[in-house]
Design a protein around this motif. Structure first.
Motif, PDB file in Angstrom:
ATOM      1  N   UNK A  20       0.821  -1.209   0.000  1.00 58.12           N
ATOM      2  CA  UNK A  20       0.000   0.000   0.000  1.00 58.12           C
ATOM      3  C   UNK A  20       0.855   1.258   0.000  1.00 58.12           C
ATOM      4  N   UNK A  21       2.040   1.211   0.618  1.00 56.15           N
ATOM      5  CA  UNK A  21       2.885   2.409   0.697  1.00 56.15           C
ATOM      6  C   UNK A  21       3.421   2.830  -0.667  1.00 56.15           C
ATOM      7  N   UNK A  22       3.350   1.949  -1.667  1.00 56.20           N
ATOM      8  CA  UNK A  22       3.852   2.337  -2.986  1.00 56.20           C
ATOM      9  C   UNK A  22       2.890   3.250  -3.736  1.00 56.20           C
ATOM     10  N   UNK A  23       1.614   3.277  -3.322  1.00 55.68           N
ATOM     11  CA  UNK A  23       0.655   4.089  -4.068  1.00 55.68           C
ATOM     12  C   UNK A  23      -0.181   5.035  -3.212  1.00 55.68           C
ATOM     13  N   UNK A  24      -0.463   4.679  -1.957  1.00 56.65           N
ATOM     14  CA  UNK A  24      -1.330   5.540  -1.153  1.00 56.65           C
ATOM     15  C   UNK A  24      -0.686   6.887  -0.804  1.00 56.65           C
ATOM     16  N   UNK A  25       0.567   6.920  -0.308  1.00 57.37           N
ATOM     17  CA  UNK A  25       1.182   8.237  -0.049  1.00 57.37           C
ATOM     18  C   UNK A  25       1.308   9.101  -1.308  1.00 57.37           C
ATOM     19  N   UNK A  26       1.795   8.571  -2.463  1.00 59.20           N
ATOM     20  CA  UNK A  26       1.819   9.415  -3.660  1.00 59.20           C
ATOM     21  C   UNK A  26       0.434   9.917  -4.067  1.00 59.20           C
ATOM     22  N   UNK A  27      -0.567   9.059  -3.928  1.00 62.99           N
ATOM     23  CA  UNK A  27      -1.930   9.470  -4.259  1.00 62.99           C
ATOM     24  C   UNK A  27      -2.405  10.578  -3.331  1.00 62.99           C
ATOM     25  N   UNK A  28      -2.115  10.433  -2.030  1.00 64.30           N
ATOM     26  CA  UNK A  28      -2.523  11.453  -1.059  1.00 64.30           C
ATOM     27  C   UNK A  28      -1.824  12.779  -1.336  1.00 64.30           C
ATOM     28  N   UNK A  29      -0.549  12.717  -1.701  1.00 62.51           N
ATOM     29  CA  UNK A  29       0.195  13.939  -2.026  1.00 62.51           C
ATOM     30  C   UNK A  29      -0.411  14.617  -3.253  1.00 62.51           C
ATOM     31  N   UNK A  30      -0.749  13.819  -4.262  1.00 60.31           N
ATOM     32  CA  UNK A  30      -1.344  14.380  -5.477  1.00 60.31           C
ATOM     33  C   UNK A  30      -2.667  15.065  -5.178  1.00 60.31           C
ATOM     34  N   UNK A  31      -3.497  14.428  -4.369  1.00 56.70           N
ATOM     35  CA  UNK A  31      -4.801  14.995  -4.038  1.00 56.70           C
ATOM     36  C   UNK A  31      -4.644  16.248  -3.181  1.00 56.70           C
ATOM     37  N   UNK A  32      -3.777  16.169  -2.152  1.00 53.33           N
ATOM     38  CA  UNK A  32      -3.589  17.311  -1.264  1.00 53.33           C
ATOM     39  C   UNK A  32      -3.048  18.519  -2.033  1.00 53.33           C
ATOM     40  N   UNK A  33      -2.084  18.281  -2.916  1.00 51.83           N
ATOM     41  CA  UNK A  33      -1.536  19.376  -3.709  1.00 51.83           C
ATOM     42  C   UNK A  33      -2.561  19.981  -4.640  1.00 51.83           C
ATOM     43  N   UNK A  34      -3.406  19.135  -5.214  1.00 52.49           N
ATOM     44  CA  UNK A  34      -4.458  19.632  -6.106  1.00 52.49           C
ATOM     45  C   UNK A  34      -5.458  20.481  -5.346  1.00 52.49           C
ATOM     46  N   UNK A  35      -5.846  20.026  -4.148  1.00 52.61           N
ATOM     47  CA  UNK A  35      -6.767  20.796  -3.313  1.00 52.61           C
ATOM     48  C   UNK A  35      -6.154  22.144  -2.943  1.00 52.61           C
ATOM     49  N   UNK A  36      -4.838  22.151  -2.729  1.00 49.00           N
ATOM     50  CA  UNK A  36      -4.147  23.384  -2.340  1.00 49.00           C
ATOM     51  C   UNK A  36      -3.938  24.337  -3.512  1.00 49.00           C
ATOM     52  N   UNK A  37      -4.335  23.916  -4.705  1.00 48.27           N
ATOM     53  CA  UNK A  37      -4.230  24.816  -5.849  1.00 48.27           C
ATOM     54  C   UNK A  37      -3.013  24.605  -6.714  1.00 48.27           C
ATOM     55  N   UNK A  38      -2.428  23.418  -6.625  1.00 47.54           N
ATOM     56  CA  UNK A  38      -1.255  23.093  -7.444  1.00 47.54           C
ATOM     57  C   UNK A  38      -1.602  21.908  -8.346  1.00 47.54           C
ATOM     58  N   UNK A  39      -2.186  22.152  -9.513  1.00 45.29           N
ATOM     59  CA  UNK A  39      -2.633  21.053 -10.367  1.00 45.29           C
ATOM     60  C   UNK A  39      -1.514  20.148 -10.852  1.00 45.29           C
ATOM     61  N   UNK A  40      -0.277  20.662 -10.860  1.00 45.52           N
ATOM     62  CA  UNK A  40       0.843  19.815 -11.277  1.00 45.52           C
ATOM     63  C   UNK A  40       1.135  18.708 -10.268  1.00 45.52           C
ATOM     64  N   UNK A  41       0.465  18.744  -9.113  1.00 44.42           N
ATOM     65  CA  UNK A  41       0.665  17.709  -8.096  1.00 44.42           C
ATOM     66  C   UNK A  41       0.304  16.322  -8.608  1.00 44.42           C
ATOM     67  N   UNK A  42      -0.627  16.240  -9.558  1.00 43.90           N
ATOM     68  CA  UNK A  42      -0.973  14.934 -10.133  1.00 43.90           C
ATOM     69  C   UNK A  42       0.240  14.310 -10.798  1.00 43.90           C
ATOM     70  N   UNK A  43       1.040  15.129 -11.474  1.00 45.67           N
ATOM     71  CA  UNK A  43       2.256  14.633 -12.108  1.00 45.67           C
ATOM     72  C   UNK A  43       3.293  14.260 -11.061  1.00 45.67           C
ATOM     73  N   UNK A  44       3.377  15.040  -9.991  1.00 50.54           N
ATOM     74  CA  UNK A  44       4.301  14.725  -8.896  1.00 50.54           C
ATOM     75  C   UNK A  44       3.939  13.383  -8.268  1.00 50.54           C
TER      76      UNK A  44
END
Length: 403
Positions: A358-382
């Motif tokens: 789970x650690x291979x995908x859940x933390x990156x997914x959470x980072x992508x979502x959190x960054x997107x919510x914060x107004x950084x759409x490039x977070x999906x790529x990150x």
């Protein structure tokens, strides 16, 4: 059973008679030519003074193709793939809790996408016929559900015809509205702007990429997969260019709303109504498979359980309200696709199967979502990049064996 095609059947000698790409083409072509691709092109062009950077267009196409092909391989016949839908593959690749979570999220996502597509298409149909939006949504959804239920899942031909008609219609609209000259520039964009643009292409295709095995199951060869990927990526890129041109002509990046507005052409509304046919059918198909993973329900009941709540959302016009939710979903999903692709590649090389951590995908997914919510759409790529690194690192760590 494949995407609106025939079931994969056994032949004498114990072999399996697979499918060719035409039997799966409808869903791929339908997503590639969906109205969302127009919006994608318009939004990217808006950030670049009305034009699409060629580098972004090409790199976006490569990114989409890689994600689609990597996950789509799971559906191919052995030894190239595992002849599995997403629901079957996730049970082999994920721990039980994660497997259930994926099935639930895909079910909810497909109900939501059904509501989005039928709400948008129903509004366009209502503009053409004078029906109230709710009645037009019912008029659009009912025959599509009938095709799924009565047709035994064979809807590929209808999807191809509908999408082909939509392509012709948007071509007519483009000829009447596009400015002279191609809205594409060779001038490169800045690094952050490029990352934001690529995140848009990633988001457009991510949910379909996750469920790609639902539409490649039973295909015979890599060439069949390549055709399917091309049928999505090429129309999507062309539609993005058309969307950029329409944005320049109309002065709005919300080209779908403009085309369907009071000043919109009849051909434009007809395009919107027809263009959602294939994506809607694909939603019911994948949603039924995911829901069947969650509960042992009769197969003929599953499409109803996806379509009915989806129709309620359509009547409520959630397509006007769901943009932010769809963006978050697009940010969250790619991080799970990557470790599945990497693990599948391991297994094709003859390595013993192991469950995905789970650690291979859940933390990156959470980072992508959190960054997107914060107004950084490039977070999906990150998030996608982080999941690639995590999946590669996991190859050197011990994991539980697969079931």
């Amino acid at each position: 059973m494949g995407c609106g095609g025939r079931a994969v059947t056994a032949v004498p000698g114990g072999a399996v008679a697979g499918r060719r790409w035409p039997s799966a083409a409808g869903a791929w072509l339908g997503i590639g030519a969906a109205p969302g691709a127009l919006v994608l092109g318009a939004q990217v062009a808006e950030r670049h003074d009305g034009v699409l950077p060629l580098l972004v267009l090409l790199a976006g196409g490569v990114l989409m193709a890689a994600l689609l092909a990597g996950q789509g391989l799971l559906g191919l016949l052995p030894p190239l793939g595992e002849n599995s839908t997403l629901s079957v593959a996730s049970a082999r690749y994920l721990p039980p809790v994660a497997d259930r979570a994926v099935a639930l999220s895909m079910t909810l996502a497909m109900i939501g996408w059904f509501g989005f597509n039928v709400g948008l298409g129903g509004a366009a149909l209502g503009a053409l016929t004078g029906l109230p939006d709710w009645a037009a949504a019912v008029a659009l959804a009912a025959p599509l559900l009938g095709v799924i239920v009565v047709g035994g899942g064979r809807w590929n031909g209808l999807a191809i015809v509908a999408t082909g008609s939509a392509i012709v219609l948007i071509g007519l609209v483009a000829l009447r509205t596009l400015p002279e000259g191609l809205p594409v520039t060779v001038q490169p964009a800045g690094p952050r702007s490029t990352a934001v643009d690529l995140a848009g292409f990633l988001g457009y295709v991510s949910v379909f990429a996750m469920r790609a095995p639902d539409f490649t199951v039973g295909l015979r060869r890599r060439r069949d997969l390549a055709w399917c990927v091309g049928l999505l990526v090429v129309p999507a890129l062309l539609a993005a260019v058309v969307g950029a041109g329409l944005s320049a002509a109309t002065g709005s990046s919300d080209v779908v709303a403009t085309l369907a507005g009071p000043q919109g052409m009849a051909a434009a509304n007809l395009f919107l109504a027809v263009a959602v046919v294939a994506p809607t059918l694909a939603c019911v198909h994948s949603g039924s498979l995911a829901l069947g993973r969650l509960a042992p329900l009769p197969a003929r009941l599953l499409p109803w359980l996806v379509a009915v709540p989806g129709l309620v959302l359509a009547i409520l016009r959630v397509d006007r309200l769901m943009a932010d939710w769809l963006v978050l979903l697009a940010a969250a999903v790619p991080a799970l696709v990557v470790p599945m692709v990497v693990e599948a590649a391991r297994r094709r090389r003859g390595r013993p199967p192991r469950l995905i951590s789970t650690w291979t995908w859940l933390p990156p997914s959470a980072i992508a979502v959190a960054g997107t919510v914060a107004g950084y759409p490039e977070s999906a790529l990150v998030g996608l990049v982080l999941s690639v690194l995590a999946a590669l690192l996991a190859q050197w760590r011990p994991r539980a064996p697969a079931r």
